[in-house]
Motif scaffolding. Structure first.
Motif, mmCIF file in Angstrom:
data_model
loop_
_atom_site.group_PDB
_atom_site.id
_atom_site.type_symbol
_atom_site.label_atom_id
_atom_site.label_comp_id
_atom_site.label_asym_id
_atom_site.label_seq_id
_atom_site.Cartn_x
_atom_site.Cartn_y
_atom_site.Cartn_z
ATOM 1 N N LEU A 51 39.916 34.060 41.589
ATOM 2 C CA LEU A 51 38.528 33.605 41.588
ATOM 3 C C LEU A 51 38.478 32.079 41.476
ATOM 4 O O LEU A 51 39.303 31.475 40.791
ATOM 5 C CB LEU A 51 37.733 34.276 40.469
ATOM 6 N N GLY A 75 42.063 39.941 41.085
ATOM 7 C CA GLY A 75 40.717 40.101 40.530
ATOM 8 C C GLY A 75 39.939 41.069 41.398
ATOM 9 O O GLY A 75 40.253 41.239 42.586
ATOM 10 N N VAL A 76 38.917 41.694 40.794
ATOM 11 C CA VAL A 76 38.101 42.634 41.581
ATOM 12 C C VAL A 76 37.027 41.888 42.364
ATOM 13 O O VAL A 76 36.698 42.247 43.493
ATOM 14 C CB VAL A 76 37.517 43.749 40.673
ATOM 15 N N GLY A 77 36.453 40.834 41.763
ATOM 16 C CA GLY A 77 35.389 40.072 42.423
ATOM 17 C C GLY A 77 35.976 39.218 43.547
ATOM 18 O O GLY A 77 37.002 38.571 43.360
ATOM 19 N N VAL A 100 40.616 46.045 35.896
ATOM 20 C CA VAL A 100 39.799 45.130 35.089
ATOM 21 C C VAL A 100 38.720 45.845 34.266
ATOM 22 O O VAL A 100 38.078 45.219 33.407
ATOM 23 C CB VAL A 100 39.074 44.116 36.015
ATOM 24 N N ARG A 235 28.938 37.687 37.496
ATOM 25 C CA ARG A 235 29.149 36.352 38.046
ATOM 26 C C ARG A 235 27.950 35.508 37.649
ATOM 27 O O ARG A 235 26.805 35.986 37.669
ATOM 28 C CB ARG A 235 29.281 36.399 39.577
ATOM 29 N N HIS A 282 34.732 33.021 30.331
ATOM 30 C CA HIS A 282 35.176 34.008 31.337
ATOM 31 C C HIS A 282 36.410 34.780 30.824
ATOM 32 O O HIS A 282 37.474 34.749 31.438
ATOM 33 C CB HIS A 282 35.454 33.317 32.678
ATOM 34 N N THR A 285 38.801 39.733 31.428
ATOM 35 C CA THR A 285 40.083 40.451 31.586
ATOM 36 C C THR A 285 41.234 39.755 30.858
ATOM 37 O O THR A 285 42.404 40.026 31.161
ATOM 38 C CB THR A 285 40.446 40.546 33.082
ATOM 39 N N MET A 294 46.627 43.616 36.756
ATOM 40 C CA MET A 294 45.935 43.047 37.924
ATOM 41 C C MET A 294 46.950 42.430 38.882
ATOM 42 O O MET A 294 46.882 42.619 40.099
ATOM 43 C CB MET A 294 44.943 41.954 37.471
HETATM 44 O O1 LIG Z 1 38.400 40.394 38.328
HETATM 45 C C1 LIG Z 1 37.449 39.575 38.360
HETATM 46 O O2 LIG Z 1 36.585 39.621 39.244
HETATM 47 C C2 LIG Z 1 37.319 38.543 37.324
HETATM 48 O O3 LIG Z 1 36.268 38.001 37.120
HETATM 49 C C3 LIG Z 1 38.472 38.130 36.492
HETATM 50 O O4 LIG Z 1 39.137 39.106 35.952
#
Ligand SMILES: O=C(O)C(=O)CO
Ligand SMILES: NC(=O)C1=CN([C@@H]2O[C@H](COP(=O)(O)OP(=O)(O)OC[C@H]3O[C@@H](n4cnc5c(N)ncnc54)[C@H](O)[C@@H]3O)[C@@H](O)[C@H]2O)C=CC1
Length: 315
Positions: A51, A75-77, A100, A235, A282, A285, A294
């Motif tokens: 990210l 990261g997932v985002g 996460v 976010r 932030h 995670t 991750m």
């Molecule tokens: O995984 C994500 O999207 C985060 O924001 C950081 O872990």
């Protein structure tokens, strides 16, 4: 194949990547510059970004013949990657869903409790030396048990938060989401976000960034009850930060707990100045186990690509 990892990662992750790739780790914790992003597409077969690494349409346009064929996001985002532009450039994108979820739901609960129970303010009082001792009306907060929580974005993390609220705190759960979700406990879908905001004691933001920019705006904040708290673990851009500051200053809501910011890592002085705002950097995670999971998931995606197998987590 050459793999670039854009930030230092746990040793186990880098070791796993070395089993498949000739690995370069960018030993810098800051966000890569535009030039670094362009070079990453020219010099490597696979990039493992995270990210903040702003792979915009412009970056892809600047590199018409990229060597890179894959971005295995840590990261997932993935709102920092223009996925359509990446695909048009022949670059696959993957992410790390699931790894996460629990840790981020835990940080949402941390923020809910800290905000409702004035924990940051209390900690600052003790550290300042100004605490005069317990008394029955000192620093009274909001009792969370049996209250009503509203969740914006009932996906993996939203559901994990709902579960904690229902089973841990006996809270009533309502949510705003694109589709209805089947849960093994009562959770009511509310079709309008302002209607949800007006009903609940705690409103939690758990939608992805990107197209949800300023979903939580002045209208949503105005709809909230004066004793209610806003929590954002998703976010920063999902919440219109200037409207949040106005709502807090006007006493339209009782407090806010934030893990993410609209212009991260910039945090407005106005937010820092308010005792009823809990600010985390932030941390969603931020545990070694989760960051390792991750990373291993991102490496698994990259390795599947290298071996010509189906990608486990395509975006
Ligand atoms: O995984 C994500 O999207 C985060 O924001 C950081 O872990
Ligand atoms: N603070 C942190 O460290 C972390 C933050 N995150 C953020 O949390 C986000 C959510 O993660 P997951 O739950 O795994 O994603 P998910 O994809 O499982 O869930 C997102 C949910 O939001 C819903 N949604 C999307 N757009 C919507 C809209 N406009 N209106 C209503 N509902 C909408 C989707 O239908 C889905 O149910 C991530 O995209 C990421 O930005 C994730 C991990 C850590």
């Amino acid at each position: 194949m050459k793999l670039l990892i854009t930030r230092p990662l746990p040793a186990l992750v880098v070791d796993a990547a070395r089993k498949t790739f000739d690995v370069t780790v960018r030993e810098d914790t800051s966000v890569p510059t535009g030039d670094e992003l362009r070079s990453s597409l020219l010099d490597y077969d696979v990039v493992l970004p995270t990210l903040g690494d702003l792979y915009s349409a412009q970056v892809f346009a600047d590199v018409p013949k990229p060597r890179a064929k894959m971005l295995a996001n840590f990261g997932v985002g993935f709102n920092h990657i223009d996925v359509e532009a990446a695909k048009a450039a022949g670059i696959e994108v993957t992410n790390t869903p699931g790894a996460v979820t629990d840790a981020t739901a835990d940080i949402a609960m941390t923020l809910m409790l800290m905000s409702a129970r004035r924990a940051g303010e209390g900690e600052r009082l003790v550290r300042s030396g100004a605490w005069q001792g317990w008394h029955p009306t000192q620093m009274l907060g909001l009792h969370l048990s049996s209250k009503h929580v509203g969740i914006i974005g009932m996906g993996r993390i939203g559901q994990a938060i709902a579960r904690r609220c229902h089973f841990g705190f006996g809270m009533r759960v309502s949510y705003f989401n694109r589709s209805a979700k089947q849960m093994d406990f009562p959770a009511e879908q509310v079709a309008s976000l302002t209607a949800l905001a007006g009903q609940v004691d705690v409103l939690v933001v758990a939608v992805p960034g990107g197209s949800t920019m300023h979903l939580v705006n002045a209208d949503v904040l105005k709809a909230m009850q004066a004793h209610a708290h806003l929590i954002n673990i998703a976010r920063g851009e999902v919440v219109e930060e200037s409207a949040l500051i106005t709502a807090l200053q006007a006493g339209e809501i009782a407090g806010a707990g934030l893990d993410v910011y609209e212009f991260e890592p910039k945090v407005p002085d106005a937010l820092k100045a308010m005792e009823n705002v809990t600010l985390l950097p932030h941390l969603g995670t931020a545990t070694l186990e989760v960051r390792t999971s991750m990373g291993l998931m991102a490496v698994e995606n990259a390795a599947a690509f290298a071996h010509g197998k189906a990608l486990p987590n395509p975006v």
